[in-house]
Write an enzyme that holds these catalytic residues in place. Structure first.
Site, mmCIF file in Angstrom:
data_model
loop_
_atom_site.group_PDB
_atom_site.id
_atom_site.type_symbol
_atom_site.label_atom_id
_atom_site.label_comp_id
_atom_site.label_asym_id
_atom_site.label_seq_id
_atom_site.Cartn_x
_atom_site.Cartn_y
_atom_site.Cartn_z
ATOM 1 N N ASP A 254 0.856 -1.278 -0.140
ATOM 2 C CA ASP A 254 0.045 0.005 0.009
ATOM 3 C C ASP A 254 1.026 1.158 -0.104
ATOM 4 O OD1 ASP A 254 -1.730 2.052 0.400
ATOM 5 O OD2 ASP A 254 -2.873 1.048 2.105
ATOM 6 N N ASN B 54 2.080 6.528 -9.917
ATOM 7 C CA ASN B 54 1.055 6.197 -10.814
ATOM 8 C C ASN B 54 -0.059 5.517 -9.863
ATOM 9 O OD1 ASN B 54 -0.536 5.565 -13.236
ATOM 10 N ND2 ASN B 54 -0.038 3.476 -12.324
ATOM 11 N N TYR C 50 -10.114 13.787 -4.213
ATOM 12 C CA TYR C 50 -9.509 13.362 -5.337
ATOM 13 C C TYR C 50 -8.836 14.643 -6.194
ATOM 14 C CZ TYR C 50 -8.265 10.662 -9.767
ATOM 15 O OH TYR C 50 -7.597 10.125 -10.726
ATOM 16 N N LYS D 119 -4.984 15.545 -6.586
ATOM 17 C CA LYS D 119 -4.215 15.766 -7.853
ATOM 18 C C LYS D 119 -3.802 17.134 -8.008
ATOM 19 C CE LYS D 119 -4.790 11.456 -9.282
ATOM 20 N NZ LYS D 119 -3.682 10.630 -9.310
HETATM 21 P P1 NAI Z 1 -6.503 1.215 -12.318
HETATM 22 O O1 NAI Z 1 -7.578 1.025 -11.158
HETATM 23 O O2 NAI Z 1 -6.746 0.427 -13.719
HETATM 24 O O3 NAI Z 1 -5.088 0.752 -11.625
HETATM 25 C C1 NAI Z 1 -4.492 1.295 -10.398
HETATM 26 C C2 NAI Z 1 -3.563 0.620 -10.019
HETATM 27 O O4 NAI Z 1 -2.972 1.089 -8.850
HETATM 28 C C3 NAI Z 1 -3.216 -0.928 -9.910
HETATM 29 O O5 NAI Z 1 -2.287 -1.432 -10.139
HETATM 30 C C4 NAI Z 1 -3.525 -0.989 -8.390
HETATM 31 O O6 NAI Z 1 -3.166 -2.300 -7.678
HETATM 32 C C5 NAI Z 1 -2.708 0.056 -7.799
HETATM 33 N N1 NAI Z 1 -2.955 0.752 -6.421
HETATM 34 C C6 NAI Z 1 -4.285 1.337 -6.299
HETATM 35 N N2 NAI Z 1 -4.322 1.593 -4.779
HETATM 36 C C7 NAI Z 1 -2.961 1.591 -4.586
HETATM 37 C C8 NAI Z 1 -2.347 1.281 -3.346
HETATM 38 N N3 NAI Z 1 -2.769 2.216 -2.102
HETATM 39 N N4 NAI Z 1 -1.019 1.291 -3.144
HETATM 40 C C9 NAI Z 1 -0.476 0.579 -4.239
HETATM 41 N N5 NAI Z 1 -0.936 0.194 -5.289
HETATM 42 C C10 NAI Z 1 -2.319 0.575 -5.463
HETATM 43 O O7 NAI Z 1 -6.216 2.788 -12.283
HETATM 44 P P2 NAI Z 1 -5.791 3.833 -13.733
HETATM 45 O O8 NAI Z 1 -6.781 4.294 -14.371
HETATM 46 O O9 NAI Z 1 -4.563 2.949 -14.368
HETATM 47 O O10 NAI Z 1 -5.006 4.864 -12.828
HETATM 48 C C11 NAI Z 1 -3.646 5.095 -12.356
HETATM 49 C C12 NAI Z 1 -3.472 6.484 -11.926
HETATM 50 O O11 NAI Z 1 -3.992 7.420 -12.959
HETATM 51 C C13 NAI Z 1 -4.176 6.866 -10.872
HETATM 52 O O12 NAI Z 1 -3.394 7.455 -9.842
HETATM 53 C C14 NAI Z 1 -5.252 7.635 -11.335
HETATM 54 O O13 NAI Z 1 -5.742 8.460 -10.435
HETATM 55 C C15 NAI Z 1 -4.628 8.342 -12.489
HETATM 56 N N6 NAI Z 1 -5.899 8.830 -13.481
HETATM 57 C C16 NAI Z 1 -6.663 8.024 -13.952
HETATM 58 C C17 NAI Z 1 -7.596 8.304 -14.908
HETATM 59 C C18 NAI Z 1 -8.544 7.507 -15.660
HETATM 60 O O14 NAI Z 1 -9.579 7.981 -16.245
HETATM 61 N N7 NAI Z 1 -8.241 6.150 -15.606
HETATM 62 C C19 NAI Z 1 -7.611 9.834 -15.130
HETATM 63 C C20 NAI Z 1 -6.908 10.805 -14.589
HETATM 64 C C21 NAI Z 1 -5.863 10.196 -13.919
#
Ligand code: NAI
Length: 248
Positions: A63, A90, A155, A159
């Site tokens: 985490d 990320n 959030y 960000k």
């Molecule tokens: P996702 O849900 O597909 O993947 C998230 C990843 O982060 C996974 O590998 C998960 O295991 C890991 N994760 C989540 N919480 C965690 C924690 N507390 N400790 C360690 N690992 C953790 O999400 P996505 O969409 O790929 O998001 C990646 C980043 O991009 C995030 O920071 C999100 O806020 C940001 N983001 C996403 C957008 C979207 O529309 N999907 C838009 C803008 C930013």
């Protein structure tokens, strides 16, 4: 290859944007260490794909809100693979609610994963980067940190804070050879957005000039620009591939 023999640490690499970036960086010659929260099957699959590209891969479930666990993993990566060249900060999640419904626990969780998690993961890799006089840190913000959004106040605040952190750290880091930048993606097709209500999702798409969500690979390409040899003049910047959602 743009990242040949570099070592990249990616948080949240099991799926979504982190996974796409891990695979692109591996294709460009980097060895990849990534963490994730549970999600072990997908993490194993990502590691297998990285190795199939001829690169080394290690991963650990942790985490990122746990500073000690992040530091321990960063140290493990450095002692296993060698000095970390790139941190792709990320990992993230969201809890969607109207402003008045958020509890202190909700707020703390979101801020601790995003802002505190990215701050201290950067701190875990930074001294070794400074000692070598080189390094690249990429923090994932969001278009919500630029324009805000309903049902996402903590959030959006976290960000926006990440973009401020990126700029503040850049003043200290750039003279020491460490470039810190942010990416603020628009809505991207990942597990994070799959959970949106269908009507909310369609409204989002209708409001986007490009008329579609982005793909994780489109964010990975921006990360490669920042981390690769053409990225040397980006310092404290926030690049925002967002389909026209925020034009600036
Ligand atoms: P996702 O849900 O597909 O993947 C998230 C990843 O982060 C996974 O590998 C998960 O295991 C890991 N994760 C989540 N919480 C965690 C924690 N507390 N400790 C360690 N690992 C953790 O999400 P996505 O969409 O790929 O998001 C990646 C980043 O991009 C995030 O920071 C999100 O806020 C940001 N983001 C996403 C957008 C979207 O529309 N999907 C838009 C803008 C930013």
């Amino acid at each position: 290859m743009k990242l040949l023999n570099q070592i990249a640490l990616i948080t949240g690499g099991s799926r979504g944007i982190g996974r796409a970036t891990a695979l692109l960086f591996a294709r460009e010659g980097a060895d990849i260490a990534f963490c994730h929260l549970e999600d072990d099957t997908k993490a194993d699959e990502t590691a297998v794909e990285i190795r199939a590209l001829g690169r080394r891969a290690i991963h650990r479930s942790l985490d990122v809100a746990d500073i000690g666990a992040s530091k321990d993993f960063a140290d493990h990566v450095a002692s296993t693979f060698g000095p970390i060249d790139i941190l792709f900060n990320n990992a993230g999640m969201n809890i969607r609610k109207p402003f008045e419904a958020y509890t202190e626990a909700d707020f703390d969780r979101i801020v601790n994963v995003h802002l505190k998690g990215m701050f201290f993961m950067a701190q875990a890799v930074y001294p070794a980067m400074v000692a070598r006089g080189r390094g690249c840190i990429i923090n994932i913000a969001s278009q919500r940190g630029l324009k805000g959004a309903v049902n996402s106040a903590p959030y959006s605040a976290a960000k926006a804070g990440i973009m401020g952190l990126t700029r503040a750290l850049s003043w200290e880091a750039a003279p020491k050879g460490v470039r810190v930048n942010a990416i603020a993606p628009g809505p991207i097709e990942t597990d994070m957005t799959v959970t949106m209500e269908a009507a909310d999702r369609q409204a989002f798409i209708d409001a986007l000039p490009v008329g579609r969500f982005g793909r994780p690979e489109e964010i990975a390409a921006t990360a490669l620009l920042l981390a690769g040899p053409e990225g040397g003049f980006y310092v404290g910047a926030t690049l925002s591939p967002n389909g026209g959602d925020v034009m600036y």
